[in-house]
Design a protein around this motif. Structure first.
Motif, PDB file in Angstrom:
ATOM      1  N   ASN A 100       0.811  -1.205   0.000  1.00  0.00           N
ATOM      2  CA  ASN A 100       0.000   0.000   0.000  1.00  0.00           C
ATOM      3  C   ASN A 100       0.851   1.265   0.000  1.00  0.00           C
ATOM      4  OD1 ASN A 100       1.015  -0.204   2.508  1.00  0.00           O
ATOM      5  ND2 ASN A 100      -0.937  -0.456   3.551  1.00  0.00           N
ATOM      6  N   SER A 101       2.078   1.143  -0.519  1.00  0.00           N
ATOM      7  CA  SER A 101       2.991   2.278  -0.547  1.00  0.00           C
ATOM      8  C   SER A 101       2.517   3.352  -1.529  1.00  0.00           C
ATOM      9  CB  SER A 101       4.369   1.805  -0.971  1.00  0.00           C
ATOM     10  OG  SER A 101       5.215   2.906  -1.167  1.00  0.00           O
ATOM     11  N   ILE A 102       2.710   4.573  -1.161  1.00  0.00           N
ATOM     12  CA  ILE A 102       2.292   5.693  -2.005  1.00  0.00           C
ATOM     13  C   ILE A 102       3.509   6.420  -2.573  1.00  0.00           C
ATOM     14  CG2 ILE A 102       2.191   7.571  -0.312  1.00  0.00           C
ATOM     15  CD1 ILE A 102      -0.785   7.970  -1.344  1.00  0.00           C
ATOM     16  N   VAL A 103       4.677   6.094  -2.033  1.00  0.00           N
ATOM     17  CA  VAL A 103       5.906   6.775  -2.429  1.00  0.00           C
ATOM     18  C   VAL A 103       6.169   6.678  -3.923  1.00  0.00           C
ATOM     19  CG1 VAL A 103       8.419   6.693  -2.269  1.00  0.00           C
ATOM     20  CG2 VAL A 103       7.038   6.590  -0.195  1.00  0.00           C
ATOM     21  N   GLN A 104       6.053   5.447  -4.429  1.00  0.00           N
ATOM     22  CA  GLN A 104       6.393   5.232  -5.828  1.00  0.00           C
ATOM     23  C   GLN A 104       5.494   6.032  -6.754  1.00  0.00           C
ATOM     24  OE1 GLN A 104       4.025   2.841  -7.477  1.00  0.00           O
ATOM     25  NE2 GLN A 104       4.836   3.539  -9.440  1.00  0.00           N
TER      26      GLN A 104
ATOM     27  N   SER C  95      17.568  20.164   4.312  1.00  0.00           N
ATOM     28  CA  SER C  95      17.586  18.873   3.625  1.00  0.00           C
ATOM     29  C   SER C  95      16.414  17.972   3.985  1.00  0.00           C
ATOM     30  CB  SER C  95      18.872  18.131   3.935  1.00  0.00           C
ATOM     31  OG  SER C  95      18.876  17.732   5.286  1.00  0.00           O
ATOM     32  N   GLY C  96      15.791  18.185   5.140  1.00  0.00           N
ATOM     33  CA  GLY C  96      14.724  17.265   5.521  1.00  0.00           C
ATOM     34  C   GLY C  96      15.196  15.856   5.789  1.00  0.00           C
ATOM     35  N   SER C  97      16.504  15.691   6.014  1.00  0.00           N
ATOM     36  CA  SER C  97      16.972  14.338   6.343  1.00  0.00           C
ATOM     37  C   SER C  97      18.283  14.399   7.114  1.00  0.00           C
ATOM     38  CB  SER C  97      17.107  13.492   5.089  1.00  0.00           C
ATOM     39  OG  SER C  97      17.839  14.163   4.114  1.00  0.00           O
ATOM     40  N   ALA C  98      18.783  13.235   7.492  1.00  0.00           N
ATOM     41  CA  ALA C  98      19.936  13.174   8.397  1.00  0.00           C
ATOM     42  C   ALA C  98      21.195  13.742   7.742  1.00  0.00           C
ATOM     43  CB  ALA C  98      20.165  11.747   8.836  1.00  0.00           C
ATOM     44  N   PHE C  99      22.169  14.084   8.560  1.00  0.00           N
ATOM     45  CA  PHE C  99      23.350  14.810   8.096  1.00  0.00           C
ATOM     46  C   PHE C  99      24.171  14.031   7.069  1.00  0.00           C
ATOM     47  CE2 PHE C  99      24.779  12.301  11.633  1.00  0.00           C
ATOM     48  CZ  PHE C  99      26.080  11.950  11.330  1.00  0.00           C
TER      49      PHE C  99
ATOM     50  N   VAL D 103       5.374  11.646   0.134  1.00  0.00           N
ATOM     51  CA  VAL D 103       6.451  10.704   0.443  1.00  0.00           C
ATOM     52  C   VAL D 103       6.834  10.735   1.914  1.00  0.00           C
ATOM     53  CG1 VAL D 103       8.909  10.242   0.104  1.00  0.00           C
ATOM     54  CG2 VAL D 103       7.437  10.673  -1.863  1.00  0.00           C
ATOM     55  N   GLN D 104       7.027  11.949   2.417  1.00  0.00           N
ATOM     56  CA  GLN D 104       7.508  12.064   3.794  1.00  0.00           C
ATOM     57  C   GLN D 104       6.522  11.463   4.782  1.00  0.00           C
ATOM     58  OE1 GLN D 104       5.827  14.879   5.645  1.00  0.00           O
ATOM     59  NE2 GLN D 104       6.621  13.968   7.526  1.00  0.00           N
ATOM     60  N   ARG D 109       5.288   7.905   9.477  1.00  0.00           N
ATOM     61  CA  ARG D 109       4.047   7.398  10.058  1.00  0.00           C
ATOM     62  C   ARG D 109       2.916   8.423  10.118  1.00  0.00           C
ATOM     63  NH1 ARG D 109       3.757   2.740  11.148  1.00  0.00           N
ATOM     64  NH2 ARG D 109       1.919   3.025  12.461  1.00  0.00           N
ATOM     65  N   GLY D 110       2.769   9.153   9.040  1.00  0.00           N
ATOM     66  CA  GLY D 110       1.611  10.017   8.910  1.00  0.00           C
ATOM     67  C   GLY D 110       1.719  11.363   9.591  1.00  0.00           C
ATOM     68  N   ILE D 111       2.845  11.634  10.244  1.00  0.00           N
ATOM     69  CA  ILE D 111       2.994  12.923  10.924  1.00  0.00           C
ATOM     70  C   ILE D 111       3.672  13.916   9.988  1.00  0.00           C
ATOM     71  CG2 ILE D 111       4.096  14.127  12.858  1.00  0.00           C
ATOM     72  CD1 ILE D 111       3.723  11.621  14.495  1.00  0.00           C
ATOM     73  N   PRO D 112       2.957  14.983   9.618  1.00  0.00           N
ATOM     74  CA  PRO D 112       3.537  15.948   8.680  1.00  0.00           C
ATOM     75  C   PRO D 112       4.717  16.669   9.312  1.00  0.00           C
ATOM     76  CG  PRO D 112       1.180  16.373   9.046  1.00  0.00           C
ATOM     77  CD  PRO D 112       1.608  15.357  10.046  1.00  0.00           C
ATOM     78  N   ARG D 113       5.648  17.048   8.483  1.00  0.00           N
ATOM     79  CA  ARG D 113       6.886  17.679   8.963  1.00  0.00           C
ATOM     80  C   ARG D 113       6.675  19.030   9.632  1.00  0.00           C
ATOM     81  NH1 ARG D 113      12.624  17.069   8.103  1.00  0.00           N
ATOM     82  NH2 ARG D 113      12.467  15.116   9.226  1.00  0.00           N
ATOM     83  N   ASN D 114       5.737  19.823   9.148  1.00  0.00           N
ATOM     84  CA  ASN D 114       5.504  21.145   9.733  1.00  0.00           C
ATOM     85  C   ASN D 114       4.115  21.639   9.374  1.00  0.00           C
ATOM     86  OD1 ASN D 114       5.574  23.000   7.320  1.00  0.00           O
ATOM     87  ND2 ASN D 114       7.591  22.050   7.083  1.00  0.00           N
ATOM     88  N   PRO D 115       3.639  22.657  10.077  1.00  0.00           N
ATOM     89  CA  PRO D 115       2.238  23.086   9.890  1.00  0.00           C
ATOM     90  C   PRO D 115       2.007  23.895   8.624  1.00  0.00           C
ATOM     91  CG  PRO D 115       3.296  24.364  11.634  1.00  0.00           C
ATOM     92  CD  PRO D 115       4.301  23.355  11.186  1.00  0.00           C
TER      93      PRO D 115
END
Lengths: 313, 313, 313, 313
Positions: A100-104, C95-99, D103-104, D109-115
């Motif tokens: 059920n991935s949506i990323v692709q 970047s929205g991701s790790a260093f 994607v993010q 797990r469904g939690i958006p990065r920022n408002p």
């Protein structure tokens, strides 16, 4: 190319007994209440050969929710209706990610990787729906299943369908996401209505193995000689089952079982020995990839005992 | 399960002639100069059956760089050395992305998805190398190829190997990335040295089809009866070839050709008809997925004319 | 726009005492042995104002490995050498991701998102190196640090540099990956040699706060009136520090502290109150995003007590 | 800390004239018909200081669709209602991807990065809705805007809202996707109904700058002295605007403009000079990141001429 399968009933009975006795049973899908109620101790198997031999083991006559296995039949139906035009809307490559991935979808502009992940199956259902009312399209799918299995008693479990509809937010997300790219043409609620209902068809192993015979026999129902689809198409559906039929466990299934097959989260698996037999197994407990744990083990045992792998003796 | 293949030489000659005449030839790999020099008009095919019939067509005796096809043989060798322990370091699922993608490694803690993407093949090479000098490990790989093909003249093209080493920054990245997760045990330069060299082995279609016979015949060299690997392992390597052998075009190859196979960017493809024949084709022009354009088309024609798809008649 | 900071020394002493007493200290980086040896109980702070006031607290004179904080200074140096041409090779978005993520590089054709993630800093180092020997480039970076801090005793900790070199496989992967896209021009080992060494510069909080003064004062060293860089460039480096200075904790740092700053895995943070002061804190324990746990808390306390957030009183 | 802004009206008039004359105007958003009708030649600007000076330029009195700028106000309202509990449902880190990326959400797990990305703003709207009818929640948001701007004439453009509803499949996907993780509590259609309507609020630059005053003045309406939110919360909203306010162009905006701000696809931008002024600009043509092309350029000019960057003089 037909094989003879000596002592088929003995092999099936033996495997069913072994599976019934195993303590490891996987984990029953609990994302919808109606699936969670399935009996983890159940196991059924049915093998039907081209010359009409039927070998049944365990709970082979108990109906279960076929879920994603229905995608094989909707693909067949859609190819009959739309032909290779279907492949403009859905690919045929393994997805490398969960069912059920949506990323692709984001990186590939809304086109699902294959018709057996949820997004792809929704796109296929949308194609079947074109120009019809949901009720008509669903009737057509159900009648196609009854025809293939030669069994008018096959039904949709409406409680399961309603349950999916109430909880299937991720499928709603997938469908709307594809709609934003123009891949879905009908109103999303219509397409999903049909999709949720055909996933909720209930069948026994025997009924499912009956319905799958045309895939094992070059597109022909071996009992009647009636052609369901072209031989090339049957082969190609088998190929897509082999590479994409078990979500992100497709490689594992090919490696261990060596047959084209399609699983559903209800715990069923349909598999075929090309030229020889159609097979259905069912055990509700799933492995980490969402495929029937004992179903896969039983098929591995069957292929080994029959020497039936498509990858060599 | 052996099939008879009537008029095999006629079919191969016919296909070779058709391929030679086609205007569409794909695009020769140009990322290293020594591959870019390949002749786009070349086409060769070799089919070798279990009872020793050899059918050759076109440039079947011209050596080319086998590149990623070597990964089938290093996997075989590594399974013989490490057994199923190998699967702790590399998966066996299709990747759903390009052959040199690094993305998947990040989300799966450095474990490559399968032994046929670059990262996976580097991890397999690292396993072969364990406790040896690069020169010894490479010698072992080369002797294994010569033994399988029964041909001591097979060589490594050192100019190609040197060229890969000079320009293979992405492979250096992949290897170091896996090293950061502990998946690579030897010094990265040693592992890559062996990897670049075994990819640079040069073979003709005839030599390659010879070397692949054990995969078509349950792990046994049909000419000598000598067992190369267990039957189950041969089947399983075939399964991995089918699901992962053509990068992100594996689904397409299974769908169109219907045989287990492995391609290389040199334009070669090794394929097998289980129980029947080992096949090699070569044409340097590649399609968008990095697989030989005419090689795939030729194999599709061959399977159709011989009725040899593993997915049904 | 200078603020007066009454009782600065009192505030700094108070915060240092509070930090020394806290039981929660984060987790010392252990990926290289020489960093793992750092004393988790250490805490230092230095604040230096435009009119020369120096307030020190805790272990403000103890040298530590500045690690990624060096990236602020190499960016300054590279902008002086290459001007805005630098931005062709590295972006300036968070970047929205790790260093040390490599995923983003794949989807954006080898161009790092900003100069403060590892890949970006390696690209900046490569630009400084252009046409020089590694030794010369490194000497230039070190002299620049000594000049900014007005302190010739600043040194590189060669044990740390050697340790990074031995274990920095992921950085080798990043550099080779960028090289495959043509973003790195020098031999990878040269670029990384300089990179590992400038990350291994050892400085105390006092030295670091001295070196950062030009960023707080529109590009000018307030003690000498000497212009280090244009005012606009100083502002822009501050902007990049604010949006990208704390890896995937940059938003959190802006939210809680409200100052431009750059952290390093050695536990140091350089921050500036524009127009007013340069600040360095150090405590080796890190939070989940790889930033100094107590360093961030101390800066949050400092900004609150001084009313110094750039986002309002 | 208030600054004096000499000749403010002169600066604003000058910039408005310059912007009106420029040939480069970006590309008007065309994903919904009602936005596509916007006049690409329009440009407006309003600056309102803490002591009540109002400087207007160009089309500063023309209402436009504020779209995502509404997210600043719904965030303010939700923080007032739910407090820091809000941050359990939405993060505060830059996203590193496009405004409507899904994607993010999968990897986190469904939690958006920022408002301020769509998913985050939908989650915030869901929080405001809790326990209310959509009509009530929407009324509350609208009254809050009217109260902040001291202007009862502010309205929702229902044609725009209806248009978003008809075409906003991707937002439906985002909301359902979050719902599948339990991040959305209300029926998706209710949450989205409110969301589509608050994005469709129409305001002029003058009205918007009025509404934003509390963010420039530590949470207080400077005209009345009335506190809208705590000072710390105002600072923190400014911090989130700076790091996340311009989608994947947030770093660029911080780098070039140096002020906290929030843009909308209608072509508006709200920005603040902390302690000094609230600013609104509007020009419908967008740049590649979906932010107003001339709006950003105008703000860059304004900050430079006023020496107002938060990153230094």
């Amino acid at each position: 190319m037909a094989r003879s399968l000596p002592d088929l009933q003995a092999v099936v009975s033996e495997i069913a007994a072994e599976m019934k006795a195993r303590p490891d049973r996987g984990k029953v899908a609990d994302y919808i209440p109606d699936l969670a109620r399935a009996d983890a101790s159940a196991f059924g198997m049915a093998v039907i050969t081209g010359d009409g031999e039927v070998a049944l083991g365990g709970d082979a006559e108990t109906p279960f929710s076929i879920q994603s296995i229905s995608k094989v039949f909707t693909l067949t139906l859609a190819l009959g209706m739309a032909g290779d035009r279907l492949w403009n809307r859905v690919g045929r490559e393994p997805s490398g990610s969960a069912f059920n991935s949506i990323v692709q979808l984001e990186s590939e502009r809304g086109i699902p990787r294959n018709p057996f992940i949820n997004a792809g199956a929704i796109a296929v259902t949308d194609l079947i729906l074109s120009g019809h009312q949901p009720r008509e399209a669903l009737g057509e799918i159900l009648r196609f299943m009854q025809f293939l299995a030669d069994d008018g008693s096959i039904k949709i479990d409406k409680a399961v369908a309603a349950s999916e509809k109430r909880t299937g937010f991720r499928n709603v997300a997938l469908a709307n996401y594809m709609k934003s790219f123009g891949i879905i043409e009908n109103p999303v609620e219509n397409t999903l209505g049909v999709y949720f209902h055909h996933c909720a068809i209930a069948m026994s192993c025997r009924q499912l193995a009956m319905a799958g015979r045309f895939l094992a026999h070059s597109g022909i129902n071996p009992a009647t000689g009636h052609r369901v689809i072209q031989a090339q198409r049957a082969r190609r559906i088998n190929a897509v089952m082999l590479t994409c039929g078990h979500y992100d466990g497709s490689g594992e299934f090919a490696y261990r079982v060596g047959l084209p097959g399609k699983s559903g989260v209800g715990g069923g698996i349909l598999a075929v020995i090309p030229g020889t037999a159609s097979i259905a197994v069912w055990s509700p407990g799933l492995d980490d990839s969402g495929n029937s744990h004992l179903g896969r083990i039983a098929l591995e045992a069957l292929t080994r005992r029959l020497g039936a792998s498509i990858f060599g003796d």
